[in-house]
Design a protein around this motif. Structure first.
Motif, PDB file in Angstrom:
ATOM      1  N   THR A  30      -0.653  97.426  13.743  1.00 22.43           N
ATOM      2  CA  THR A  30      -1.803  96.653  14.213  1.00 22.43           C
ATOM      3  C   THR A  30      -3.118  97.225  13.704  1.00 22.43           C
ATOM      4  OG1 THR A  30      -1.928  97.970  16.266  1.00 22.43           O
ATOM      5  CG2 THR A  30      -0.555  95.991  16.294  1.00 22.43           C
ATOM      6  N   GLN A  31      -3.107  98.459  13.205  1.00 25.28           N
ATOM      7  CA  GLN A  31      -4.316  99.085  12.669  1.00 25.28           C
ATOM      8  C   GLN A  31      -4.396  98.971  11.151  1.00 25.28           C
ATOM      9  OE1 GLN A  31      -5.152 102.979  14.460  1.00 25.28           O
ATOM     10  NE2 GLN A  31      -3.451 102.646  15.873  1.00 25.28           N
ATOM     11  N   ILE A  32      -3.490  98.202  10.561  1.00 26.15           N
ATOM     12  CA  ILE A  32      -3.430  98.030   9.111  1.00 26.15           C
ATOM     13  C   ILE A  32      -3.555  96.544   8.794  1.00 26.15           C
ATOM     14  CG2 ILE A  32      -1.972  98.306   7.056  1.00 26.15           C
ATOM     15  CD1 ILE A  32      -0.611 100.637   8.434  1.00 26.15           C
ATOM     16  N   PRO A  33      -4.327  96.149   7.763  1.00 28.85           N
ATOM     17  CA  PRO A  33      -4.360  94.728   7.361  1.00 28.85           C
ATOM     18  C   PRO A  33      -3.048  94.324   6.703  1.00 28.85           C
ATOM     19  CG  PRO A  33      -5.681  96.049   5.842  1.00 28.85           C
ATOM     20  CD  PRO A  33      -5.256  96.969   6.957  1.00 28.85           C
ATOM     21  N   LEU A  34      -2.014  94.207   7.510  1.00 29.57           N
ATOM     22  CA  LEU A  34      -0.655  94.034   7.006  1.00 29.57           C
ATOM     23  C   LEU A  34      -0.499  92.738   6.214  1.00 29.57           C
ATOM     24  CD1 LEU A  34       2.301  95.042   6.988  1.00 29.57           C
ATOM     25  CD2 LEU A  34       2.631  93.786   9.125  1.00 29.57           C
ATOM     26  N   ALA A  35      -0.978  91.623   6.759  1.00 29.79           N
ATOM     27  CA  ALA A  35      -0.773  90.332   6.096  1.00 29.79           C
ATOM     28  C   ALA A  35      -1.421  90.315   4.717  1.00 29.79           C
ATOM     29  CB  ALA A  35      -1.334  89.209   6.966  1.00 29.79           C
ATOM     30  N   GLN A  36      -2.633  90.883   4.611  1.00 28.03           N
ATOM     31  CA  GLN A  36      -3.317  90.890   3.320  1.00 28.03           C
ATOM     32  C   GLN A  36      -2.566  91.732   2.297  1.00 28.03           C
ATOM     33  OE1 GLN A  36      -4.543  91.194   6.314  1.00 28.03           O
ATOM     34  NE2 GLN A  36      -6.740  90.729   6.442  1.00 28.03           N
ATOM     35  N   HIS A  37      -2.057  92.903   2.737  1.00 29.00           N
ATOM     36  CA  HIS A  37      -1.332  93.764   1.808  1.00 29.00           C
ATOM     37  C   HIS A  37      -0.029  93.108   1.354  1.00 29.00           C
ATOM     38  CE1 HIS A  37      -4.090  96.997   1.944  1.00 29.00           C
ATOM     39  NE2 HIS A  37      -3.828  97.387   3.169  1.00 29.00           N
ATOM     40  N   LEU A  38       0.693  92.495   2.290  1.00 28.19           N
ATOM     41  CA  LEU A  38       1.934  91.835   1.914  1.00 28.19           C
ATOM     42  C   LEU A  38       1.670  90.684   0.951  1.00 28.19           C
ATOM     43  CD1 LEU A  38       3.830  91.727   5.343  1.00 28.19           C
ATOM     44  CD2 LEU A  38       4.378  93.143   3.364  1.00 28.19           C
ATOM     45  N   ALA A  39       0.619  89.911   1.219  1.00 31.44           N
ATOM     46  CA  ALA A  39       0.307  88.789   0.335  1.00 31.44           C
ATOM     47  C   ALA A  39      -0.112  89.276  -1.047  1.00 31.44           C
ATOM     48  CB  ALA A  39      -0.804  87.938   0.958  1.00 31.44           C
ATOM     49  N   ALA A  40      -0.929  90.343  -1.087  1.00 29.96           N
ATOM     50  CA  ALA A  40      -1.366  90.871  -2.380  1.00 29.96           C
ATOM     51  C   ALA A  40      -0.190  91.417  -3.175  1.00 29.96           C
ATOM     52  CB  ALA A  40      -2.419  91.957  -2.162  1.00 29.96           C
ATOM     53  N   GLY A  41       0.698  92.146  -2.521  1.00 28.35           N
ATOM     54  CA  GLY A  41       1.850  92.708  -3.218  1.00 28.35           C
ATOM     55  C   GLY A  41       2.796  91.639  -3.730  1.00 28.35           C
ATOM     56  N   ARG A  42       3.066  90.623  -2.904  1.00 24.74           N
ATOM     57  CA  ARG A  42       3.969  89.562  -3.346  1.00 24.74           C
ATOM     58  C   ARG A  42       3.346  88.730  -4.461  1.00 24.74           C
ATOM     59  NH1 ARG A  42       8.288  88.872   0.052  1.00 24.74           N
ATOM     60  NH2 ARG A  42       9.104  87.744  -1.749  1.00 24.74           N
ATOM     61  N   SER A  43       2.021  88.550  -4.422  1.00 26.68           N
ATOM     62  CA  SER A  43       1.364  87.779  -5.488  1.00 26.68           C
ATOM     63  C   SER A  43       1.438  88.487  -6.830  1.00 26.68           C
ATOM     64  CB  SER A  43      -0.100  87.524  -5.122  1.00 26.68           C
ATOM     65  OG  SER A  43      -0.829  88.739  -5.114  1.00 26.68           O
ATOM     66  N   LEU A  44       1.591  89.819  -6.813  1.00 25.91           N
ATOM     67  CA  LEU A  44       1.733  90.585  -8.047  1.00 25.91           C
ATOM     68  C   LEU A  44       3.184  90.700  -8.496  1.00 25.91           C
ATOM     69  CD1 LEU A  44      -0.834  93.437  -7.333  1.00 25.91           C
ATOM     70  CD2 LEU A  44      -1.109  91.524  -8.918  1.00 25.91           C
ATOM     71  N   GLY A  45       4.084  90.073  -7.757  1.00 28.67           N
ATOM     72  CA  GLY A  45       5.477  90.044  -8.169  1.00 28.67           C
ATOM     73  C   GLY A  45       6.345  91.131  -7.588  1.00 28.67           C
ATOM     74  N   TYR A  46       5.832  91.923  -6.650  1.00 32.10           N
ATOM     75  CA  TYR A  46       6.633  92.989  -6.057  1.00 32.10           C
ATOM     76  C   TYR A  46       7.568  92.415  -4.996  1.00 32.10           C
ATOM     77  CZ  TYR A  46       3.658  96.541  -8.201  1.00 32.10           C
ATOM     78  OH  TYR A  46       3.006  97.340  -9.101  1.00 32.10           O
ATOM     79  N   GLY A  47       8.759  93.023  -4.882  1.00 32.69           N
ATOM     80  CA  GLY A  47       9.671  92.658  -3.812  1.00 32.69           C
ATOM     81  C   GLY A  47       9.152  93.129  -2.466  1.00 32.69           C
ATOM     82  N   ARG A  48       9.664  92.527  -1.376  1.00 34.64           N
ATOM     83  CA  ARG A  48       9.167  92.885  -0.040  1.00 34.64           C
ATOM     84  C   ARG A  48       9.388  94.361   0.263  1.00 34.64           C
ATOM     85  NH1 ARG A  48       7.683  90.488   4.713  1.00 34.64           N
ATOM     86  NH2 ARG A  48       8.177  91.649   6.615  1.00 34.64           N
TER      87      ARG A  48
END
Length: 569
Positions: free
Chosen positions: A178-196
């Motif tokens: 809850t103290q990390i911008p989790l959704a933004q990081h997951l979206a940025a990583g997936r947009s660059l082609g990284y696996g979950r």
């Protein structure tokens, strides 16, 4: 901004209470244990320092093996628990939002360590439930000659520790997210082609680790110094170090108190060495991680880790549920021949025959849990309210102070604290046990309550102040009613921690305070599984009832508000 005088006074009062009630006893206990570890114990006539206790300790047969097994089980169980908890968090995080995680993990968090260990022993022994279920398939006409419980490597102990610590580490990990911008990081990583899985390993875990480092250290300290789980699931000859030292402390020969005290210092040194190893591993992984990041790669080969983690999590949950069901089944079983999967006959004799002892143990356990939890809640609320009134932010040293009782091995200072209480005439009574249990209940209550308290909208208190409400009225009519759900959750955790306390009750109660936990651990080495199952079942029922109340009471109190919102819509 002017600080209110009552804020400074309340904060000073709480800090004084913590210094004399929390830090003071631990420091005094460590000092008394250290003196005895170097041969100074006036109560048995030893008044000069010497290394004789250490010589006697190292002369004990099997000490080296005890150290090896302790280090192996403690480090391996913590490592596996952390890996599985992080993998499960990554795999299940989208489904564990809001209060759902607390509701799903609460049953596993509520189960006392001793009860889980007894239930797991009922499942894993050669005549346990798993062997009974496999007997028809494998054609077994007698229990297999495989001793998993009490094995020399401590495999059952590692498994039991994992079943208890994985839910705890998952809960603190979800809280840290809850103290990390989790959704933004997951979206940025997936947009660059990284696996979950790669996104979690490269982006999320490095940010999450500083937030869960202290809880991981708590898990490591407990795994290296557990007594009740070591007694029930660990090897017996030689046992893990904490069990060996407990036997020395309670041996009839008082001369063994000196090498036992030296061993308590050795236990503390082992935990400190494990913390140092954790720090070195963190540094090594940080350097390796930077190299891994520079190499690039999208990490799609890591994605199978997540379904594997889900599968292992389901197996662990099923095993934990089976252990709890085994306790209940054995408490009502009467005739259960091999290899029947269920008893052939049922009976209440285990409950009715042990009813007087059960009633006494239940009464003492409940009294200790209520008193210790109430004391810890009052201290936590006073601490947080003092912060608000003094307008003081969270201090890192204060957080370290809260975790201190959980990082120091219990056996390292409880004997010394018992000696101090004996001199003050306090040992052996309920007051001494309540004080000792509060050393461990308060940190969990404070950790649970602090974040919801600090997240409370300050405009509520300001609005009440603008209407003329004083600080105490704001506390009792605004803050506490609004925070009733986290307060009850903290109380439920406090009850669960108090019920599970074995070593503090044993030491400070001088063997005269018989709780459900002390009785269940004692009975676990006997032959009557029915009575043991009855004690362990009742021991588990108390924390589960506390958690159920923590979820149901706020829902009942707020049902009118939901009706009003529904009507307004």
């Amino acid at each position: 901004m002017r600080v209110a005088p009552e804020g400074r006074g309340l904060r000073a009062l709480v800090l004084a209470a913590l210094a004399f009630g929390l830090i003071g006893p631990i420091a005094a206990g460590l000092w008394a244990t250290a003196r005895a570890g170097f041969g100074v114990m006036p109560v048995i006539g030893a008044t000069e320092a010497s290394l004789a206790p250490w010589s006697a300790l190292f002369a004990l047969p099997g000490l080296a093996t005890s150290l090896k097994v302790t280090a192996f089980t403690g480090i391996v169980s913590t490592l596996l628990s952390l890996i599985l908890a992080l993998a499960l968090t990554a795999a299940l995080q989208p489904r564990l939002t809001g209060g759902r995680a607390a509701r799903l993990l609460a049953p596993f968090l509520a189960i006392p360590h001793a009860a889980l260990a007894i239930g797991l022993a009922f499942v894993l022994t050669p005549s346990g439930w798993i062997a009974r279920l496999l007997a028809p398939i494998l054609g077994l006409d007698r229990p297999p000659d495989i001793a998993l419980v009490g094995d020399p490597w401590g495999i059952a102990l590692i498994l039991g520790l994992m079943l208890k610590e994985v839910p705890f580490l998952m809960l603190v990990s979800l809280a840290g997210l809850t103290q990390i911008p989790l959704a933004q990081h997951l979206a940025a990583g997936r947009s660059l082609g990284y696996g979950r899985a790669a996104v979690w390993l490269k982006l999320i875990v490095p940010q999450l680790w500083p937030l869960i480092r202290l809880p991981v250290m708590v898990v490591l300290a407990y795994a290296l110094s557990t007594v009740e789980m070591g007694l029930i699931l660990g090897p017996s000859n030689p046992p893990v170090l904490a069990v060996l030292l407990t036997r020395l402390f309670f041996a009839p020969d008082t001369a063994l108190l000196l090498p036992a005290s030296a061993g308590a210092l050795l236990q503390g040194g082992l935990v400190a060495a494990a913390f140092a190893l954790l720090w070195l591993t963190e540094r090594a992984l940080a350097m390796a991680g930077r190299f891994w990041l520079c190499r690039g790669g999208r990490g799609h080969g890591l994605d199978p880790i997540l379904p594997l983690a889900r599968g292992l999590g389901m197996i662990a949950a099923a095993l934990g549920a089976l252990a709890m069901l085994a306790l209940l089944t054995w408490s009502f079983a009467w005739r259960w021949p091999w290899p029947a999967a269920l008893p052939e006959s049922w009976s209440l004799r285990a409950w009715t025959g042990a009813a007087p002892g059960l009633a006494r143990a239940l009464g003492l356990t409940l009294a200790l849990a209520l008193a210790t939890t109430a004391l810890s809640l009052a201290l936590a609320v006073a601490w947080l309210e003092g912060e608000d009134r003094a307008r003081s932010p969270r201090a890192p040293w204060a957080e370290a102070l809260i975790y201190l009782p959980l990082l120091v091995p219990q056996i390292g200072f409880l004997y010394g604290l018992n000696v101090l209480f004996l001199r003050l005439g306090l040992s052996g009574g309920l007051a001494a046990v309540i004080w000792a249990q509060a050393l461990f209940v308060f940190p969990y209550v404070m950790i649970t309550l602090s974040d919801p308290w600090r997240a409370l909208d300050p405009r509520l208190a300001r609005a009440a102040a603008s209407l003329g409400a004083g600080p105490w009225r704001r506390l009792f009519t605004v803050k506490l009613p609004v925070l009733i759900a986290p307060i009850l959750t903290a109380a439920a955790i406090g009850v669960a921690v108090s019920v599970a306390q074995y070593l503090p009750t044993l030491f400070m109660g001088a063997g005269r305070i018989a709780t459900l936990t002390t009785e269940a651990v004692t009975l676990s080495s006997g032959s009557d599984r029915r009575v043991t199952g009855a004690y362990a079942t009742l021991q588990t029922a108390l924390p589960l009832a506390a958690y159920a109340a923590a979820f149901l009471v706020p829902a009942l109190l707020h049902r009118d508000r939901r009706a009003l919102r529904g009507g307004g819509a």
